[in-house]
Design a protein around this motif. Structure first.
Motif, short mmCIF file in Angstrom:
data_model
loop_
_atom_site.label_atom_id
_atom_site.label_comp_id
_atom_site.label_asym_id
_atom_site.label_seq_id
_atom_site.Cartn_x
_atom_site.Cartn_y
_atom_site.Cartn_z
N ALA A 128 36.61 52.68 64.86
CA ALA A 128 37.94 52.11 65.13
C ALA A 128 38.97 52.75 64.21
O ALA A 128 39.50 52.11 63.32
CB ALA A 128 37.89 50.60 64.92
N ASN B 229 41.27 45.41 62.34
CA ASN B 229 42.02 45.19 63.58
C ASN B 229 42.73 43.84 63.50
O ASN B 229 42.18 42.82 63.86
CB ASN B 229 41.02 45.22 64.74
CG ASN B 229 41.71 45.07 66.08
OD1 ASN B 229 42.93 45.10 66.16
ND2 ASN B 229 40.91 44.89 67.11
N THR C 115 45.91 41.70 64.74
CA THR C 115 46.89 41.74 65.82
C THR C 115 48.31 41.49 65.33
O THR C 115 49.25 41.89 65.99
CB THR C 115 46.52 40.72 66.90
OG1 THR C 115 46.24 39.49 66.25
CG2 THR C 115 45.29 41.16 67.68
#
Ligand code: NAG
Ligand code: NAG
Ligand code: NAG
Ligand code: NAG
Length: 347
Positions: free
Chosen positions: A13, A298, A300
């Motif tokens: 990622a 990650n 948001t």
């Protein structure tokens, strides 16, 4: 092992990096608004990243980085902070110097120089990231490390300022306190971890360090408690700065006495003077919101911008001098002297 998992994760990622994100170079200049405000030139050269409101003098609080900046070289579009470290030089056998080029981490290909920045609630590879931290306040700034440190003992006052000799872009150990002594096939990564306990009152201090503290016992990674004097647990800010030393990895160009040839822009050939600077400049409470999200890489709530936008943000140099990017220069800017060996004889 911890680092291995992170490297593996980074490969999976690479571009949704909260807490871990790339920033391109804003400018390479002989300025230091934290230690030498207004001094143009300051004593040594830095690479600066972040918001373009960066100037030689940035008065705390009044100089609102988020309001005065129009762009940032960092991937989070609401991060107008400035982050900087010294530049690195290669010293040729004939005593002339060239500046070592910089690049982003694996996963951030295309980034113009710069570094990788982390904000952590818990240690790396703790995927929950649940420990609450208080985000920095407008006007907050700090530094870590001491450019005049000359010995391992002086360097060890700062728990986590280290070097990684990259065998490949994913190498994460071992870390050393001094410069690597052998060529590093994928470059040298400089690791800087800032203290994480705040006195809760002062946005800065005369030495720019003592309003912050390391945990009272253990380290941030082991969830060491903050001391009573500095009770507020802050995010762990960490930089990974990659120097493409492999451009100079031909050992027939290295010193004949077997020592290593790299010298910090402040004249340090030992590596013990590793240091970094931070001036907080996130928009409103954007950082606090991200820190409250309990997310890993990650997140948001972190708004991002494209690599193209990061790379197009820059500020012009204030100091005009040859910093040794093309031709060999006779001395490092502002540094007539250099400290090749540690006073205690160690490397
Ligand atoms: C990141 O989070 C979003 C929203 O939950 C999700 O759709 C996406 O797959 C995640 N990406 C990675 C690489 O985990
Ligand atoms: C940002 O934009 C404003 C308005 O165009 C301008 O006055 C200001 O100088 C710019 N700031 C920087 C740092 O370029
Ligand atoms: C000094 O060394 C560099 C690297 O080996 C070389 O390219 C340069 O021409 C030398 N300069 C002088 C003045 O000898
Ligand atoms: C030095 O770097 C070059 C690429 O810049 C590479 O081809 C070579 O294998 C490297 N040598 C060593 C000893 O790392």
């Amino acid at each position: 092992m911890l680092w291995n998992s992170l490297a593996a994760l980074a490969l999976v990622a690479p571009s949704h990096a909260l807490i871990r994100f790339g920033c391109s170079q804003l400018v390479v200049d002989r300025l230091d608004p934290l230690v030498n405000p207004g001094l143009t030139p300051s004593p040594h050269l830095h690479q600066i990243i972040g918001g373009n409101s960066f100037t030689p003098s940035m008065t705390p609080v009044e100089h609102d980085l988020a309001k005065l900046s129009n762009c940032t070289t960092c991937q989070p579009s609401e991060d107008f902070s400035n982050y900087w470290t010294a530049s690195l030089y290669f010293r040729a056998r004939n005593g002339t110097f060239k500046r070592v080029p910089q690049r982003g981490n694996a996963g951030f290909e295309g980034q113009k120089g710069g570094m990788t920045v982390y904000y952590m609630q818990n240690q790396l590879a703790d995927y929950a990231q649940k420990a609450k931290v208080k985000a920095f306040q407008p006007g907050f700034r700090m530094l870590i490390g001491n450019p005049t440190a000359n010995t391992r003992q002086e360097a060890e006052k700062y728990q986590q300022l280290t070097y990684t000799c990259l065998q490949n872009p994913g190498t994460r150990f071992p870390e050393t306190k001094a410069f690597p002594t052998k060529p590093c096939p994928a470059g040298i990564m400089v690791n800087l971890r800032f203290p994480t306990c705040w006195d809760g009152k002062n946005l800065d201090s005369p030495d720019h360090i003592s309003h912050m503290s390391y945990p009272a016992s253990g380290v941030f990674e082991s969830q060491g408690p903050c001391p009573d004097s500095h009770p507020v647990r802050m995010p762990q800010v960490m930089y990974e700065v990659i120097f493409e030393t492999q451009v100079f990895n031909d050992t027939s160009l290295w010193p004949e006495d077997g020592s290593q040839p790299f010298v910090w822009s402040f004249g340090d050939g030992t590596g013990y003077g590793n240091h970094g600077d931070y001036v907080f400049g996130w928009k409103d409470d954007a950082l606090q919101k991200i820190m409250d999200e309990e997310c890993y890489v990650n997140c948001t709530s972190m708004k991002t911008q494209s690599m193209e936008k990061m790379n197009s943000c820059s500020v012009p140099n204030k100091v005009h001098e040859d910093i040794g990017d093309n031709d060999w220069i006779a001395s490092i800017p502002g540094q007539p002297m250099m400290r090749l060996h540690a006073a205690d004889g160690s490397i």
